[in-house]
Design an enzyme around this catalytic site. Sequence first.
Site, PDB file in Angstrom:
ATOM      1  N   HIS A 131     -11.754  -2.931   8.684  1.00  0.00           N
ATOM      2  CA  HIS A 131     -10.588  -2.463   8.513  1.00  0.00           C
ATOM      3  C   HIS A 131      -9.600  -3.179   9.425  1.00  0.00           C
ATOM      4  O   HIS A 131      -9.851  -3.299  10.645  1.00  0.00           O
ATOM      5  CB  HIS A 131     -10.669  -0.996   8.435  1.00  0.00           C
ATOM      6  CG  HIS A 131      -9.308  -0.520   8.115  1.00  0.00           C
ATOM      7  ND1 HIS A 131      -8.106  -0.178   8.872  1.00  0.00           N
ATOM      8  CD2 HIS A 131      -8.877   0.289   6.683  1.00  0.00           C
ATOM      9  CE1 HIS A 131      -7.080   0.275   8.044  1.00  0.00           C
ATOM     10  NE2 HIS A 131      -7.705   0.710   6.801  1.00  0.00           N
ATOM     11  N   ASP A 208     -16.025   1.878  14.958  1.00  0.00           N
ATOM     12  CA  ASP A 208     -15.032   2.745  13.996  1.00  0.00           C
ATOM     13  C   ASP A 208     -15.983   3.715  12.951  1.00  0.00           C
ATOM     14  O   ASP A 208     -16.349   3.153  12.136  1.00  0.00           O
ATOM     15  CB  ASP A 208     -14.263   1.515  13.096  1.00  0.00           C
ATOM     16  CG  ASP A 208     -13.404   2.316  11.981  1.00  0.00           C
ATOM     17  OD1 ASP A 208     -13.556   3.277  11.722  1.00  0.00           O
ATOM     18  OD2 ASP A 208     -12.647   1.509  11.770  1.00  0.00           O
ATOM     19  N   GLN A 211     -15.515   6.139   8.350  1.00  0.00           N
ATOM     20  CA  GLN A 211     -16.151   6.234   6.725  1.00  0.00           C
ATOM     21  C   GLN A 211     -17.552   6.729   7.053  1.00  0.00           C
ATOM     22  O   GLN A 211     -18.094   6.846   6.072  1.00  0.00           O
ATOM     23  CB  GLN A 211     -16.095   4.878   5.980  1.00  0.00           C
ATOM     24  CG  GLN A 211     -14.729   4.250   5.758  1.00  0.00           C
ATOM     25  CD  GLN A 211     -13.946   5.136   4.723  1.00  0.00           C
ATOM     26  OE1 GLN A 211     -14.576   5.725   4.102  1.00  0.00           O
ATOM     27  NE2 GLN A 211     -12.552   4.771   4.504  1.00  0.00           N
ATOM     28  N   LYS A 234     -10.039  11.924   5.965  1.00  0.00           N
ATOM     29  CA  LYS A 234     -11.033  11.478   5.078  1.00  0.00           C
ATOM     30  C   LYS A 234     -12.069  12.406   5.351  1.00  0.00           C
ATOM     31  O   LYS A 234     -13.359  12.125   4.564  1.00  0.00           O
ATOM     32  CB  LYS A 234     -11.536  10.029   5.632  1.00  0.00           C
ATOM     33  CG  LYS A 234     -10.353   9.063   5.536  1.00  0.00           C
ATOM     34  CD  LYS A 234     -10.959   7.592   6.036  1.00  0.00           C
ATOM     35  CE  LYS A 234      -9.789   6.580   6.229  1.00  0.00           C
ATOM     36  NZ  LYS A 234      -9.119   6.155   5.236  1.00  0.00           N
ATOM     37  N   CYS A 372      -7.017  -3.043   3.085  1.00  0.00           N
ATOM     38  CA  CYS A 372      -6.737  -3.289   4.433  1.00  0.00           C
ATOM     39  C   CYS A 372      -7.979  -4.232   5.100  1.00  0.00           C
ATOM     40  O   CYS A 372      -8.387  -3.692   6.246  1.00  0.00           O
ATOM     41  CB  CYS A 372      -6.356  -1.887   5.198  1.00  0.00           C
ATOM     42  SG  CYS A 372      -5.086  -1.146   4.829  1.00  0.00           S
TER      43      CYS A 372
END
Length: 414
Positions: A131, A208, A211, A234, A372
């Site tokens: 991202h 990261d 997700q 999220k 993104c």
Amino acid sequence: MNVTASTPTVFDVQRIRADFPLLSRSVHGKPLVYLDNANTSQKPASVIEAVNAHYRERNANVARAVHQLGEEATAGYEGARDKLARFINAPSRNELILTSGTTQSINLVAYSYALPRLKAGDAILTTVMEHHANIVPWQLVAARSGATVKAAPINERGELIVDKYLEMLTPEVKLACVTHVSNVLGTVNPVREIARECRKRGIALLVDGSQAVPHRPVDVQALGCDFYAITGHKMLGPTGTGALWAKREHLEAMPPFFGGGEMIREVRFSGTTFAAPPHKFEAGTPNIAGFVGLAAAIDYYESIGFEAIHAWEQQLLGYATERLREIPGLRIFGEAPEKEPVISFLLDGAQATDMATLLDLQGIAVRSGHHCAHPLMQFYDVPATLRASLAFYNTREEIDAFIVALLKVRKLLM
Ligand code: PMP
């Protein structure tokens, strides 16, 4: 986790859906089918009510007041830190910085950890599937220091070429970065293996986790990384919430990023001293109500359990992938063997945005665009994809409705 698409599971999805008020609304006169969960998840009533109750009953600023309300608001905010620390198995609550989301978490590492260490000729390693939040902050600090940003490649199936990533961990690399799960492809990256190799080379690793945390249990100690960034909206929580977990030794060495109230020990014009982590990195009034909501979101996940969530989501992913593969001219991006429930695709001859608009008219919410992730779009040589991203409150019937709508759109556009 080793759960296959065919694992039979008893999962009372209708009971779960009843906890999410928004899921019962309609859009353009059709029942909503919300398949944009990688963008932001819907919120259970318990989260909405926790935020509401905070403002109705306990609203005050944190860490400033000795009065009862101030103590209750502080307990709510700090309680969220405890829950989040437990949620990702951080060794200490003091290693968890509460932020507005992954973007702020990564920028904090960029300016506070990376920038002071970088000099001309150094490098930061990231990957082609990131991202923009895990690319652009590195470019900004690289531009200031004369360092460069290198990107490890992926293959056509959307898997990171791990050997190449490890080969690129050369001595100039001062920080390595990787997403745990791709927001476009759903690919789950082998973070443990990457972390092990980074440790051998003395290079810190940032992951990261935006997700990953909505779909699987995360244990930062077992992963063995140095930094883990998450976003609350999220994972059933309010927007504007998130966190950065970092090893204590890094937090102690890092200078503050934002200056202001709450992050100091003593302020003098002759020199200011700072509070210990995590407060050193939390200047100003935070999103108190948001974190109270995020704590309720964690309670909600824990009341269901990730084993059940993962098994159900993998069934849905398997089913949706199978149904999509039956459609002639449909191409799926991201076919790694280990995926979270995100499916990017395109139909030959149709624009992603036109398709998303026509799907919306039938009540189906999917995302279209570059997500993104420009470098990933460049890799596949497409301007955009459609993305259906699932959550544990989705159903097989919703996938059926999505496929019926998609076939209609296909007829209209072909
Ligand atoms: N990383 C990934 C993989 C994401 O999917 C997102 C959100 N789309 C972000 C970072 C940025 O998260 P936020 O905007 O909540 O900070």
